[in-house]
Motif scaffolding. Structure first.
Motif, PDB file in Angstrom:
ATOM      1  N   TYR A   1       0.841  -1.208   0.000  1.00  0.00           N
ATOM      2  CA  TYR A   1       0.000   0.000   0.000  1.00  0.00           C
ATOM      3  C   TYR A   1       0.879   1.263   0.000  1.00  0.00           C
ATOM      4  CZ  TYR A   1      -3.310  -3.445   1.998  1.00  0.00           C
ATOM      5  OH  TYR A   1      -4.105  -4.545   2.245  1.00  0.00           O
TER       6      TYR A   1
ATOM      7  N   TRP B   1      -3.571   5.989   3.408  1.00  0.00           N
ATOM      8  CA  TRP B   1      -4.962   5.551   3.578  1.00  0.00           C
ATOM      9  C   TRP B   1      -5.579   6.308   4.745  1.00  0.00           C
ATOM     10  CZ3 TRP B   1      -2.760   2.502   0.083  1.00  0.00           C
ATOM     11  CH2 TRP B   1      -3.586   1.748  -0.764  1.00  0.00           C
TER      12      TRP B   1
ATOM     13  N   TRP C   1      -8.048   5.791   7.290  1.00  0.00           N
ATOM     14  CA  TRP C   1      -8.071   5.429   8.721  1.00  0.00           C
ATOM     15  C   TRP C   1      -6.716   4.934   9.204  1.00  0.00           C
ATOM     16  CZ3 TRP C   1     -11.631   1.027  10.994  1.00  0.00           C
ATOM     17  CH2 TRP C   1     -11.578  -0.136  10.250  1.00  0.00           C
ATOM     18  N   ASP C   2      -5.904   4.388   8.292  1.00  0.00           N
ATOM     19  CA  ASP C   2      -4.529   4.041   8.672  1.00  0.00           C
ATOM     20  C   ASP C   2      -3.794   5.291   9.150  1.00  0.00           C
ATOM     21  OD1 ASP C   2      -5.534   2.276   6.500  1.00  0.00           O
ATOM     22  OD2 ASP C   2      -3.649   1.202   6.787  1.00  0.00           O
TER      23      ASP C   2
ATOM     24  N   HIS D   1     -10.662   7.969   0.913  1.00  0.00           N
ATOM     25  CA  HIS D   1     -10.036   6.808   1.572  1.00  0.00           C
ATOM     26  C   HIS D   1      -8.574   6.623   1.187  1.00  0.00           C
ATOM     27  CE1 HIS D   1     -10.031   3.519  -1.481  1.00  0.00           C
ATOM     28  NE2 HIS D   1      -9.826   2.641  -0.529  1.00  0.00           N
TER      29      HIS D   1
ATOM     30  N   TRP E   1     -15.016  -1.424   0.494  1.00  0.00           N
ATOM     31  CA  TRP E   1     -13.797  -0.725   0.927  1.00  0.00           C
ATOM     32  C   TRP E   1     -14.120   0.410   1.887  1.00  0.00           C
ATOM     33  CZ3 TRP E   1     -11.271  -0.405  -4.616  1.00  0.00           C
ATOM     34  CH2 TRP E   1     -10.597  -1.590  -4.884  1.00  0.00           C
TER      35      TRP E   1
ATOM     36  N   GLY F   1     -13.767  -0.509   5.418  1.00  0.00           N
ATOM     37  CA  GLY F   1     -12.422  -0.878   5.857  1.00  0.00           C
ATOM     38  C   GLY F   1     -12.282  -2.382   6.008  1.00  0.00           C
TER      39      GLY F   1
ATOM     40  N   ASP G   1     -12.892  -4.938   3.911  1.00  0.00           N
ATOM     41  CA  ASP G   1     -13.189  -5.107   2.489  1.00  0.00           C
ATOM     42  C   ASP G   1     -13.983  -6.356   2.099  1.00  0.00           C
ATOM     43  OD1 ASP G   1     -11.395  -3.083   2.846  1.00  0.00           O
ATOM     44  OD2 ASP G   1     -10.025  -3.708   1.297  1.00  0.00           O
TER      45      ASP G   1
ATOM     46  N   ARG H   1      -5.525 -12.947   0.435  1.00  0.00           N
ATOM     47  CA  ARG H   1      -6.146 -11.791  -0.223  1.00  0.00           C
ATOM     48  C   ARG H   1      -7.510 -12.146  -0.819  1.00  0.00           C
ATOM     49  NH1 ARG H   1      -4.688  -6.814   0.715  1.00  0.00           N
ATOM     50  NH2 ARG H   1      -5.630  -6.261  -1.261  1.00  0.00           N
TER      51      ARG H   1
ATOM     52  N   TYR I   1      -7.516 -12.331   5.309  1.00  0.00           N
ATOM     53  CA  TYR I   1      -7.947 -10.939   5.311  1.00  0.00           C
ATOM     54  C   TYR I   1      -9.060 -10.677   6.327  1.00  0.00           C
ATOM     55  CZ  TYR I   1      -7.944  -6.637   2.379  1.00  0.00           C
ATOM     56  OH  TYR I   1      -7.822  -5.376   1.877  1.00  0.00           O
ATOM     57  N   TRP I   2     -10.253 -10.267   5.898  1.00  0.00           N
ATOM     58  CA  TRP I   2     -11.305  -9.924   6.855  1.00  0.00           C
ATOM     59  C   TRP I   2     -12.245 -11.093   7.128  1.00  0.00           C
ATOM     60  CZ3 TRP I   2     -11.111  -5.772   9.890  1.00  0.00           C
ATOM     61  CH2 TRP I   2     -10.239  -4.746   9.512  1.00  0.00           C
TER      62      TRP I   2
ATOM     63  N   TRP J   1      -6.787  -8.466  13.877  1.00  0.00           N
ATOM     64  CA  TRP J   1      -6.083  -7.291  13.339  1.00  0.00           C
ATOM     65  C   TRP J   1      -5.590  -6.431  14.512  1.00  0.00           C
ATOM     66  CZ3 TRP J   1      -6.116  -5.237   8.042  1.00  0.00           C
ATOM     67  CH2 TRP J   1      -6.633  -6.147   7.119  1.00  0.00           C
TER      68      TRP J   1
ATOM     69  N   GLN K   1       3.447  -3.399   8.282  1.00  0.00           N
ATOM     70  CA  GLN K   1       2.203  -2.626   8.116  1.00  0.00           C
ATOM     71  C   GLN K   1       2.250  -1.472   9.130  1.00  0.00           C
ATOM     72  OE1 GLN K   1      -0.154  -3.439   5.841  1.00  0.00           O
ATOM     73  NE2 GLN K   1      -1.803  -2.041   6.443  1.00  0.00           N
TER      74      GLN K   1
ATOM     75  N   TRP L   1       0.190   0.834  10.505  1.00  0.00           N
ATOM     76  CA  TRP L   1      -0.670   1.058  11.675  1.00  0.00           C
ATOM     77  C   TRP L   1      -0.469  -0.015  12.734  1.00  0.00           C
ATOM     78  CZ3 TRP L   1      -6.474   1.052   9.647  1.00  0.00           C
ATOM     79  CH2 TRP L   1      -6.770  -0.130   9.000  1.00  0.00           C
TER      80      TRP L   1
HETATM   81  C1  2M8 Z   1      -7.192  -2.695   2.956  1.00  0.00           C
HETATM   82  O1  2M8 Z   1      -7.917  -2.113   1.876  1.00  0.00           O
HETATM   83  C2  2M8 Z   1      -7.344  -1.735   0.610  1.00  0.00           C
HETATM   84  C3  2M8 Z   1      -8.406  -1.001  -0.175  1.00  0.00           C
HETATM   85  O2  2M8 Z   1      -8.801   0.143   0.514  1.00  0.00           O
HETATM   86  C4  2M8 Z   1      -6.831  -2.876  -0.248  1.00  0.00           C
HETATM   87  O3  2M8 Z   1      -7.007  -4.048   0.111  1.00  0.00           O
HETATM   88  O4  2M8 Z   1      -6.244  -2.598  -1.303  1.00  0.00           O
HETATM   89  C5  2M8 Z   1      -8.147  -2.706   4.170  1.00  0.00           C
HETATM   90  O5  2M8 Z   1      -7.666  -3.542   5.181  1.00  0.00           O
HETATM   91  C6  2M8 Z   1      -8.351  -1.296   4.699  1.00  0.00           C
HETATM   92  O6  2M8 Z   1      -9.107  -1.319   5.879  1.00  0.00           O
HETATM   93  C7  2M8 Z   1      -7.011  -0.600   4.954  1.00  0.00           C
HETATM   94  O7  2M8 Z   1      -7.239   0.737   5.300  1.00  0.00           O
HETATM   95  C8  2M8 Z   1      -6.108  -0.667   3.710  1.00  0.00           C
HETATM   96  C9  2M8 Z   1      -4.700  -0.133   3.963  1.00  0.00           C
HETATM   97  O8  2M8 Z   1      -4.141  -0.747   5.105  1.00  0.00           O
HETATM   98  O9  2M8 Z   1      -5.983  -2.009   3.249  1.00  0.00           O
END
Ligand code: 2M8
Length: 415
Positions: free
Chosen positions: A9, A13, A15-16, A51, A148, A151, A153, A187, A344-345, A350, A403, A405
């Motif tokens: 990433y 982002w 909320w990060d 976002h 998305w 958060g 996803d 993923r 993932y989710w 987390w 990561q 955060w």
């Molecule tokens: C994840 O989301 C992004 C898209 O926004 C992705 O998978 O590409 C999610 O976990 C999201 O909550 C988080 O803010 C982002 C960056 O850590 O990754």
């Protein structure tokens, strides 16, 4: 600007960034404020905080060209952003940084107070947008138009709604994430990504105009967890406003917090006791057991329901499940047939989310549980990988490493 993760990433982002700024504040208050400022200056004139704020670094899909927001009138012209939002944790960060700066005193305190003062109007516009534009049905719940935005996803919460998203023709994809993350199982699938892109196309077809999106987008769901976070964010904004002598703002934010809290409580199922999302297009509740089912733990608002949700989340089907090596809340119950411990989710725990939960618990005076989850998460992070998420059964990191955060919450806990 700190990227959400160096390889997976390489941008900022929403909320990060809020959580990251809290971590930074322990090292430098000015640096933490710059981090938030970089995000806030990308706020759209509607009030929405986007976002993603894109850096110039390539290597993320979908990047700014795929988003096609460059001609959106509401977007500041000198930044490139996505066209959707994420949960509103920002006021929590501004307030936390101010508290840390007040403790430090001197110039740090002055800078943080100035920043909080100028941020108030931004936070008010942001919260107001969520509770008006994003509550077109007047349900006191925030509607989202893309998974998305939650958060979370690919949470099973969204499976049914995504199953109804028609992708009329295959959309070209150049996924970068599966090249970075070694284990493809960590993923979302290509099928899920096709739907993610379809929704983006629909919003882009009306140039991300709020007045038209509701008519074109095939995904409209009220998000109970996001609404619970909003309740807390409005509380914190009210607290900030009081500290800064802005009683007018404090009253408005308290009223919004009450609305959001009422909205969350209205989602509690009389049958299961769980919080539900509401699929506006299908006209039905979505009662899929995930961590969001226990959103009253975040929002508060009813002591009996709060106690029920706490008991459920620490109980044997969730954080206390006998198969878990770490007694931490998984995102899906290990008893659920859809539980995937490293996807993932769909099951992992987390670290940043555990921070948010412990922050909400401590704020309410439940310091014992907050300390248990903090200590267990720090133990998990002892491997030094700073995983994006962790398999709660083995303690193995999954998704991205380094990561940001994840590191930030560790700093906040141990500083
Ligand atoms: C994840 O989301 C992004 C898209 O926004 C992705 O998978 O590409 C999610 O976990 C999201 O909550 C988080 O803010 C982002 C960056 O850590 O990754």
């Amino acid at each position: 600007m700190v990227t959400a993760a160096p390889k997976l990433y390489p941008h900022q982002w929403s909320w990060d960034a809020a959580l990251i700024s809290i971590g930074l504040a322990h090292m430098s208050i000015p640096r933490a404020l710059r981090e938030l400022e970089n995000l806030f200056r990308a706020q759209w004139s509607t009030g929405m905080i986007p976002h993603i704020v894109f850096s110039d670094v390539p290597g993320y899909f979908p990047g700014p060209d795929v988003w096609s927001t460059d001609t959106v009138p509401a977007k500041p012209h000198d930044v490139r952003t996505s066209g959707i939002c994420q949960p509103p944790v920002h006021a929590i960060a501004v307030a936390r940084i101010l508290d840390l700066a007040v403790a430090k005193g001197g110039e740090d305190r002055r800078l943080a107070e100035d920043f909080a003062r100028t941020s108030l109007d931004r936070l008010v516009a942001w919260h107001q947008w969520l509770m008006t534009v994003r509550d077109p049905s007047g349900l006191d719940l925030v509607e989202i138009h893309h998974g998305w935005e939650s958060g979370m996803d690919n949470s099973p919460r969204w499976d049914e709604a995504y199953a109804n998203v028609v992708v009329p023709e295959p959309i070209p994809m150049a996924r970068h994430d599966i090249k970075v993350v070694g284990n493809i199982e960590d993923r979302p699938t290509d099928r899920e990504y096709q739907r993610y892109l379809q929704l983006m196309r629909e919003m882009a077809s009306v140039n991300f105009d709020d007045a038209q999106i509701n008519d074109v987008v095939q995904f409209r769901i009220t998000d109970v967890f996001l609404t619970a976070v909003l309740a807390l964010a409005c509380d914190e904004t009210a607290r900030l406003a009081e500290l800064l002598g802005r009683e007018d703002v404090a009253d408005g934010q308290r009223a919004l917090a009450d609305r959001a809290r009422r909205g969350v409580l209205s989602c509690v199922s009389p049958d299961t006791g769980r919080c539900r999302d509401f699929d506006v297009r299908a006209g039905q509740w979505v009662d899929v057991p995930t961590i969001a089912s226990w959103s009253v733990l975040v929002s508060g608002g009813d002591d009996a329901v709060w106690a029920d949700h706490r008991a459920a989340l620490v109980g044997e089907h969730w954080a206390g499940h006998p198969s878990l090596r770490f007694p931490l809340p998984p995102t899906v119950s290990p008893d659920d047939p859809g539980f995937r411990p490293r996807t993932y989710w769909r099951g992992p725990t987390w670290p940043f989310l555990n921070w948010l939960l412990t922050w909400a618990l401590a704020r309410r005076g439940d310091r014992a549980l907050a300390a248990t989850w903090r200590d267990a998460t720090l133990e998990l992070l002892g491997d030094g990988a700073f995983g994006e998420y962790y398999d709660p059964q083995t303690g193995q990191p999954a998704g991205s490493h380094d990561q940001s955060w994840t590191a930030a919450v560790a700093i906040d806990w141990i500083a």
